[in-house]
Design a protein around this motif. Structure first.
Motif, PDB file in Angstrom:
ATOM      1  N   HIS A  56     -39.868  27.071  40.929  1.00 21.42           N
ATOM      2  CA  HIS A  56     -40.823  26.308  40.124  1.00 21.42           C
ATOM      3  C   HIS A  56     -40.486  26.414  38.636  1.00 21.42           C
ATOM      4  CE1 HIS A  56     -44.618  24.549  38.858  1.00 21.42           C
ATOM      5  NE2 HIS A  56     -44.842  25.607  38.091  1.00 21.42           N
ATOM      6  N   GLN A  60     -39.113  23.388  35.840  1.00 24.30           N
ATOM      7  CA  GLN A  60     -39.696  23.131  34.526  1.00 24.30           C
ATOM      8  C   GLN A  60     -38.670  23.225  33.397  1.00 24.30           C
ATOM      9  OE1 GLN A  60     -42.994  25.935  34.285  1.00 24.30           O
ATOM     10  NE2 GLN A  60     -44.433  24.364  34.994  1.00 24.30           N
ATOM     11  N   LEU A 255     -41.563  26.060  47.628  1.00 24.17           N
ATOM     12  CA  LEU A 255     -41.974  24.723  47.206  1.00 24.17           C
ATOM     13  C   LEU A 255     -42.737  24.000  48.311  1.00 24.17           C
ATOM     14  CD1 LEU A 255     -38.722  23.621  45.326  1.00 24.17           C
ATOM     15  CD2 LEU A 255     -40.876  24.432  44.331  1.00 24.17           C
TER      16      LEU A 255
END
Length: 443
Positions: A56, A60, A255
């Motif tokens: 994650h 980003q 995820l």
């Protein structure tokens, strides 16, 4: 070999001085167990902390899911290269020096990885991830190869039992890494998990310098000679399928769980317990049976492969089953995969060692280093394939289809291994080796 006419009770090999005269473990054996256990635990907890939050975080920072898979995969590629190098030159470098150097490099790289969130997003962040993970993998390869070879050297007649017992600490690293990493990440951000665990790994360096024994047994044999054995090649493929399954889960499961079940990183870390607990708790008992009853090793391999195939097919589950994704089913199938990995991976190393000795390899640290290096290299190849293909298939298909394809790989391994008939009827060498040792213990 035992000298002609010498009573079996008086037969002592060059390995037997490591055994206590009272029949229990000697101080060398105890220290070796503690040392290898610390390596397994420390290395695996530092490896596994990434799973709940790094994918994650990397997304980003501008990385795609495929690139995340490549970052995980580059660790395996460097580990593959490092395992072959370390296995070949373990005698020249020295097993103890290789072990402590590997721990130092791995601990330092873990700390460095914790500062990568400060790097600019995009290509700079991605490049630094590749570099630090690759160097970290070389350190881990050195530590794992040397520690496994030393354990096999000190416990030559109980390889599966000892390595199976040590899987408790490997499993503890896998168990504690994801939830601890997820909790530290939520509590204080990206840097803290790597700083804490990297420092723990560095503390193990002076400890292992003190307690780990030193050995040096030269060997003129080669990896090429070992890989020419059909049985060894098939066992290498089996190692590959098991490790690729673990690598697949590292980059895709977090995820999938966040998207499908709306879980936080700390809760995703807890899901990984479903895989790690059955794996580490079953390995010691499975190792004991693999040593005591060598004829069950082939059935262990087949059973483990079938459980892995079943677990991945229903992990999503596969779309053609027309079953909805449910959290309880995902957790249960992870448990099936964990137990399947434990039952399948435990007998492989002693089988490869036996095959090497059957072909005239020298009984010493040089051979054990090559076998350990080969095991680590095959494991790393699976860890390279699993994250990359997992990320690629998940990005272009779905997690459900990707998991089904991964399960098919385990099914292929089972179909190959059942053709290896001598796995289901142990060789005369193995029967003699185990039989003599059993009589020795009775005497």
């Amino acid at each position: 070999m035992r000298a002609a006419g010498l009573p079996l009770c008086e037969y002592i090999t060059e390995d037997e001085p490591t055994r206590s005269s009272q029949g229990g473990m000697s101080r060398t054996q105890v220290f070796t167990l503690i040392s290898v256990a610390s390596v397994n635990f420390g290395s695996m907890i530092c490896y596994s902390i990434l799973a709940p939050f790094f994918p994650h975080e990397a997304l980003q920072k501008g990385a795609s899911q495929t690139v995340v898979g490549l970052i995980f995969g580059c660790y395996a590629l460097s580990n593959f290269i490092g395992s072959l190098i370390m296995g070949r030159y373990i005698v020249q470098i020295g097993a103890k020096l290789m072990l402590v150097s590997g721990l130092f490099v791995s601990g330092g790289c873990t700390i460095m990885f914790g500062f990568l969130d400060r790097a600019p997003s995009g290509s700079v962040f991605i490049s630094l991830c590749f570099i630090v993970r690759s160097v970290d993998a070389m350190g881990f390869a050195a530590a794992f190869t040397s520690s496994t070879a030393l354990a096999s050297k000190v416990f030559p007649h109980n390889v599966a039992t000892i390595l199976g017992s040590l899987q408790i600490f490997t499993g503890l690293g896998l168990i504690l890494g994801p939830p601890l990493g997820g909790w530290l990440y939520q509590a204080a951000g990206y840097e803290l998990p790597f700083l804490v665990l990297g420092c723990i790994l560095l503390l193990m360096v002076p400890f292992n310098m003190i307690v780990m024994p030193s050995y040096a047994d030269p060997s003129e044999d080669s990896f090429i000679k070992l890989l020419r054995l059909p049985k060894v090649l098939l066992l290498c493929f089996f190692i590959f399928t098991f490790s690729s399954g673990l690598g697949f889960l590292d980059t895709t499961l977090s995820l999938f769980a966040m998207d499908k079940f709306h879980l936080s990183p700390s809760h995703v870390g807890l899901i990984f317990l479903a895989f790690s607990l059955p794996y580490c708790l079953s390995s010691p008992l499975l190792g004991f049976f693999a040593d005591k009853y060598p004829d069950v090793r082939g059935w262990f391999l087949v059973s483990g492969g079938l459980l892995m195939a079943l677990g991945f097919c229903f992990l999503g589950p596969a779309p053609f089953f027309h079953l909805p994704s449910q959290l309880w089913l995902t957790i249960f199938m992870l448990s099936v995969n964990g137990f399947g990995t434990g039952i399948g991976i435990t007998p492989i190393l002693p089988e490869v060692i036996t095959s090497a000795y059957e072909q005239g390899f020298v009984n010493g640290l040089g051979t054990l280093g090559m076998v350990s290096g080969l095991f680590g290299a095959c494991w790393s190849m699976g860890m390279l394939y699993g994250p990359m293909m997992g990320g690629l298939l998940t990005q272009h298909l779905t997690f459900e289809w990707a998991a089904f394809i991964q399960g098919g790989l385990s099914g292929l391994a089972v179909s190959c291994i059942i053709s290896l008939r001598d796995l289901f009827s142990p060789s005369s060498y193995l029967r003699t080796h185990v039989g003599e040792h059993s009589m020795y213990l009775v005497c």
